[in-house]
Design a protein around this motif. Structure first.
Motif, PDB file in Angstrom:
ATOM      1  N   LEU A 135     -19.122  16.060 -46.337  1.00 34.64           N
ATOM      2  CA  LEU A 135     -18.542  14.729 -46.484  1.00 34.64           C
ATOM      3  C   LEU A 135     -18.448  14.322 -47.953  1.00 34.64           C
ATOM      4  O   LEU A 135     -17.491  13.665 -48.372  1.00 34.64           O
ATOM      5  CB  LEU A 135     -19.372  13.705 -45.712  1.00 34.64           C
ATOM      6  CG  LEU A 135     -19.500  13.918 -44.200  1.00 34.64           C
ATOM      7  CD1 LEU A 135     -20.326  12.808 -43.576  1.00 34.64           C
ATOM      8  CD2 LEU A 135     -18.134  13.993 -43.529  1.00 34.64           C
TER       9      LEU A 135
ATOM     10  N   THR B  75     -15.441  16.049 -51.140  1.00 33.39           N
ATOM     11  CA  THR B  75     -14.139  15.603 -51.630  1.00 33.39           C
ATOM     12  C   THR B  75     -14.241  14.693 -52.851  1.00 33.39           C
ATOM     13  O   THR B  75     -13.324  14.665 -53.669  1.00 33.39           O
ATOM     14  CB  THR B  75     -13.358  14.858 -50.529  1.00 33.39           C
ATOM     15  OG1 THR B  75     -14.173  13.790 -50.029  1.00 33.39           O
ATOM     16  CG2 THR B  75     -12.990  15.785 -49.391  1.00 33.39           C
ATOM     17  N   SER B  76     -15.326  13.936 -52.972  1.00 35.44           N
ATOM     18  CA  SER B  76     -15.416  12.967 -54.067  1.00 35.44           C
ATOM     19  C   SER B  76     -15.370  13.625 -55.443  1.00 35.44           C
ATOM     20  O   SER B  76     -14.564  13.219 -56.295  1.00 35.44           O
ATOM     21  CB  SER B  76     -16.679  12.117 -53.915  1.00 35.44           C
ATOM     22  OG  SER B  76     -16.744  11.126 -54.921  1.00 35.44           O
TER      23      SER B  76
ATOM     24  N   SER C  51      -8.745  15.315 -46.749  1.00 33.09           N
ATOM     25  CA  SER C  51      -9.789  14.365 -46.364  1.00 33.09           C
ATOM     26  C   SER C  51      -9.989  14.296 -44.859  1.00 33.09           C
ATOM     27  O   SER C  51     -11.113  14.187 -44.374  1.00 33.09           O
ATOM     28  CB  SER C  51      -9.451  12.973 -46.904  1.00 33.09           C
ATOM     29  OG  SER C  51      -9.515  12.932 -48.299  1.00 33.09           O
TER      30      SER C  51
ATOM     31  N   ARG D   7     -11.574  23.086 -44.365  1.00 37.71           N
ATOM     32  CA  ARG D   7     -11.989  21.737 -43.955  1.00 37.71           C
ATOM     33  C   ARG D   7     -11.997  21.605 -42.426  1.00 37.71           C
ATOM     34  O   ARG D   7     -12.865  20.941 -41.849  1.00 37.71           O
ATOM     35  CB  ARG D   7     -11.056  20.697 -44.566  1.00 37.71           C
ATOM     36  CG  ARG D   7     -11.178  20.568 -46.061  1.00 37.71           C
ATOM     37  CD  ARG D   7     -12.503  19.951 -46.471  1.00 37.71           C
ATOM     38  NE  ARG D   7     -12.503  18.499 -46.265  1.00 37.71           N
ATOM     39  CZ  ARG D   7     -13.568  17.730 -46.402  1.00 37.71           C
ATOM     40  NH1 ARG D   7     -14.742  18.253 -46.702  1.00 37.71           N
ATOM     41  NH2 ARG D   7     -13.489  16.427 -46.214  1.00 37.71           N
TER      42      ARG D   7
ATOM     43  N   ASN E 125     -15.993   6.449 -44.190  1.00 38.81           N
ATOM     44  CA  ASN E 125     -15.512   7.752 -44.649  1.00 38.81           C
ATOM     45  C   ASN E 125     -14.567   7.624 -45.839  1.00 38.81           C
ATOM     46  O   ASN E 125     -14.509   8.505 -46.696  1.00 38.81           O
ATOM     47  CB  ASN E 125     -14.836   8.513 -43.507  1.00 38.81           C
ATOM     48  CG  ASN E 125     -15.848   9.166 -42.583  1.00 38.81           C
ATOM     49  OD1 ASN E 125     -17.012   9.319 -42.937  1.00 38.81           O
ATOM     50  ND2 ASN E 125     -15.419   9.539 -41.397  1.00 38.81           N
TER      51      ASN E 125
ATOM     52  N   PHE F 283     -15.554   9.717 -49.034  1.00 37.60           N
ATOM     53  CA  PHE F 283     -14.641  10.757 -49.491  1.00 37.60           C
ATOM     54  C   PHE F 283     -13.996  10.425 -50.836  1.00 37.60           C
ATOM     55  O   PHE F 283     -13.581  11.328 -51.560  1.00 37.60           O
ATOM     56  CB  PHE F 283     -13.520  10.974 -48.471  1.00 37.60           C
ATOM     57  CG  PHE F 283     -13.977  11.556 -47.155  1.00 37.60           C
ATOM     58  CD1 PHE F 283     -15.301  11.884 -46.930  1.00 37.60           C
ATOM     59  CD2 PHE F 283     -13.075  11.772 -46.134  1.00 37.60           C
ATOM     60  CE1 PHE F 283     -15.716  12.418 -45.722  1.00 37.60           C
ATOM     61  CE2 PHE F 283     -13.484  12.305 -44.921  1.00 37.60           C
ATOM     62  CZ  PHE F 283     -14.804  12.625 -44.712  1.00 37.60           C
TER      63      PHE F 283
ATOM     64  N   THR G 299      -9.154   8.067 -42.283  1.00 39.69           N
ATOM     65  CA  THR G 299      -9.012   8.879 -43.494  1.00 39.69           C
ATOM     66  C   THR G 299      -7.592   9.410 -43.678  1.00 39.69           C
ATOM     67  O   THR G 299      -7.127   9.555 -44.820  1.00 39.69           O
ATOM     68  CB  THR G 299      -9.996  10.064 -43.476  1.00 39.69           C
ATOM     69  OG1 THR G 299      -9.848  10.803 -42.255  1.00 39.69           O
ATOM     70  CG2 THR G 299     -11.427   9.570 -43.579  1.00 39.69           C
TER      71      THR G 299
END
Length: 479
Positions: free
Chosen positions: A52, A55-56, A84, A138, A294, A298, A428
Motif C-alpha cells: 500500500l 506507490t507514494s 494505484s 500490482r 487509500n 497511495f 483509487t
C-alpha cells in the motif's frame, strides 16, 4: 449453579472452580503465547503495508521518468490510476478462493501461501521494463492482500480469548501502517531496485516465522483432529492437556454445531443474526474505504507536493507514517476498555472535520491566497490519520473476526473483504479524474461519507466489548 453457568472460559472466571464438589486451582492462561502467535500472523499485514505504501515514493519517479525509473517514458494520468487501483481488483477477487481454502487446508497454510504472490510481484517489478509488467505485479499483490485480509482475522479471532480479542484484532491495522511507514521511510532515499528487495524480504520472513506456529484449534476440531486441536490450544494457552479440556469442549461443541448447520451464502442472508452482522461489517468496511484512506496512503507524497507547504514532501509523508504507527498502537490498549462503538464514533466525526479542513485549504489555494494557511495540510492529514488508525482502520476487521458464527464465517469474511476492495478500487481508480476538477471536491466528498459513517455507527452498530462469541450471536439474534 447451573451447568450453563459452569461452562465459562478460563479468562472469565476466578482462580478457583468447583469440580465435583472439590475446589481446585486453575491453570492461568499465558497470554504471551497468544500475542506471539498474533504478532507472527500479522507480519503478513506488514507485507500488505509495503504494497500500500509502495506507490507514494515510487509514483513521483514514474511520473518524471527519472534515471531511477524502470520505464523509458513517464506514466500518464490514466496509467497512474491503474497502478494505484489494480491492487484492489486482485484483492476483491481472491477472498472467494481464500475463504473456502481456509476451510480445506487450514488458516495457517492459506496465509503462508499468500507469500508466493508477494514475492512474485516484487520479482516482476524488478525484471519488468514496461508499465504492463507493473500492472501485472500490482494485480498479483492484490491476490496476496485478498488472501491475508480474508483469513487472518479468522485465525486471530479463533486463537484469542474473549478479553483479548479486541486488542489482537486491532493488530492488523498496526502492522499495516508499520509496513506503510517502512515503504515511506526507505523509498525516497534508495533506488527503485533497492526498494523492491527491501519489500521482498518481508513475506519471506513472515512465512518462515509463521511456519513454526500452530494452526487454529477450531480448524483442527472441524477436521476431527481433536488431539491436534488440544496440542494447539496447549501451546496458545500455555496450559496442560487437562487445563484446556473445558475450552476444548466448548470449541468442539461450537464446531460440531457449525458443521451440522453448514452455512452458505443464502444462510448469511436468510438468518436474522447473520443478516444484521453482514450489514454491520459490510457497512463499516465500506465507510472505511469511502473515507478516502487509500487515496491518502497511495498519494501522500503527491498530495504534499501539490499543497506546496514548504516542507519536504518526503519528510511530511514520513511524519504522517510515524503518526499512523503511533496512533495504531493505541487501539490494542483501549479497544477492550472503551469499547468499539465509542471509538468508531469519535473516529468518524474527527475524520469528517479533518477532511473538510483539507478540502478548504485546496479550495483557497485554487481560488485565493493560501499563504496564511500553509500550515494546515500537515496537521489536517496527521489528525485524520490518528483517528483513522485508532478507529476505522483496525476496528472493522476486529468486528468482522467476532461477528459471524463458525458455520458461515469463511463465506461472510469473503463477502466483506470483497466489499472492502470494490469500494477501494472505485475510490483509487477515479480519484485522479475527480482531483483534476479540484482536490477540494475529492476531500469534501470523503468528508461527507465520514459524516454518514458517524450516524451509521450511532444507530446500527452494536457494542461487543467483553462479550463471548456466543453472547454476540445471542444479541444479534435478539435473544
Amino acid at each position: 449453579m447451573s451447568s450453563t453457568e459452569q461452562q465459562i472460559k478460563y479468562s472469565e472466571v476466578s482462580p478457583f472452580e468447583i469440580d465435583n464438589g472439590r475446589r481446585s486451582r486453575m491453570e492461568p492462561v499465558k497470554k504471551s503465547r497468544i500475542y506471539l502467535a498474533a504478532v507472527c500472523a500479522n507480519l503478513s499485514s506488514f507485507a500488505i503495508g509495503t504494497c500500500l505504501g509502495w506507490t507514494s515514493p515510487i509514483m513521483p519517479k514514474l511520473q518524471q521518468a527519472t534515471s531511477d525509473s524502470p520505464l523509458s517514458e513517464k506514466i500518464t494520468q490514466e496509467e497512474e490510476a491503474w497502478i494505484s487501483s489494480l491492487i484492489a481488483i486482485g484483492a476483491l477477487v481472491t477472498p472467494f478462493v481464500a475463504g473456502p481454502l481456509a476451510d480445506m487446508v487450514g488458516r495457517k497454510w492459506t496465509m503462508i501461501s499468500s507469500s508466493v504472490f508477494f514475492v512474485l510481484a516484487y520479482v516482476l517489478m524488478m525484471i519488468g521494463g514496461n508499465v504492463g509488467m507493473i500492472y501485472a505485479a500490482r494485480l498479483i499483490q492484490g491476490f496476496g492482500v485478498g488472501f491475508i485480509m480474508t483469513v487472518q482475522p479468522m485465525y486471530v479471532g479463533e486463537i484469542a480469548t474473549d478479553d483479548s480479542r479486541g486488542a489482537l484484532g486491532s493488530f492488523m491495522q498496526l502492522f499495516i501502517v508499520a509496513g506503510i511507514l517502512y515503504a515511506y521511510a526507505i523509498g525516497p532515499y534508495v533506488s527503485y531496485m533497492a526498494l523492491q528487495w527491501c519489500c521482498l524480504v518481508i513475506p519471506i520472513i513472515f512465512a518462515v516465522c509463521f511456519f513454526f506456529l500452530p494452526e487454529s484449534p477450531y480448524y483442527f476440531a472441524g477436521k476431527g483432529q481433536k488431539s491436534n486441536a488440544v496440542r494447539a490450544l496447549q501451546f496458545l494457552r500455555g496450559q496442560s492437556a487437562e487445563g484446556v479440556q473445558d475450552e476444548m469442549t466448548l470449541i468442539q461443541t461450537t464446531v460440531d454445531e457449525s458443521i451440522a448447520n453448514k452455512g452458505s451464502v443464502a444462510d448469511v442472508v436468510k438468518n436474522k443474526g447473520n443478516r444484521k452482522a453482514l450489514l454491520i461489517c459490510a457497512g463499516l468496511i465500506s465507510f472505511q474505504q469511502l473515507s478516502g484512506i487509500n487515496v491518502v496512503l497511495f498519494n501522500s507524497q503527491t498530495i504534499f507536493i501539490k499543497a506546496n507547504t514548504g516542507l519536504d514532501p518526503a519528510i511530511a509523508t514520513i511524519i504522517v507514517g510515524c503518526v499512523q504507527v503511533g496512533s495504531s498502537g493505541l487501539t490494542p490498549l483501549i479497544a477492550d476498555r472503551l469499547g468499539r462503538k465509542i471509538i468508531l464514533l469519535v473516529s468518524a466525526g474527527v475524520m469528517c472535520i479533518s477532511l473538510a479542513a483539507l478540502g478548504a485549504f485546496f479550495y483557497v489555494q485554487i481560488n485565493g491566497d493560501p499563504s496564511g494557511i500553509l500550515w494546515l495540510p500537515v496537521p489536517a492529514l496527521i489528525v485524520f490519520n490518528i483517528v483513522y488508525c485508532v478507529g476505522f482502520g483496525p476496528l472493522p476487521w476486529a468486528v468482522l473476526g467476532e461477528m459471524f458464527p463458525a458455520n458461515v464465517k469463511s463465506t461472510a469474511s469473503s463477502i466483506v473483504a470483497s466489499t472492502c476492495w470494490i469500494f477501494g478500487f472505485i475510490i483509487t481508480r477515479w480519484y485522479p479524474a475527480l482531483d483534476a476538477l479540484g482536490s477540494y471536491y475529492a476531500f469534501w466528498l470523503f468528508g461527507i461519507f465520514c459524516g454518514v459513517a458517524f450516524f451509521f455507527v450511532l444507530f446500527i452498530v452494536m457494542e461487543t466489548k467483553g462479550m463471548s462469541l456466543q453472547q454476540i450471536q445471542d444479541k444479534l439474534n435478539g435473544k
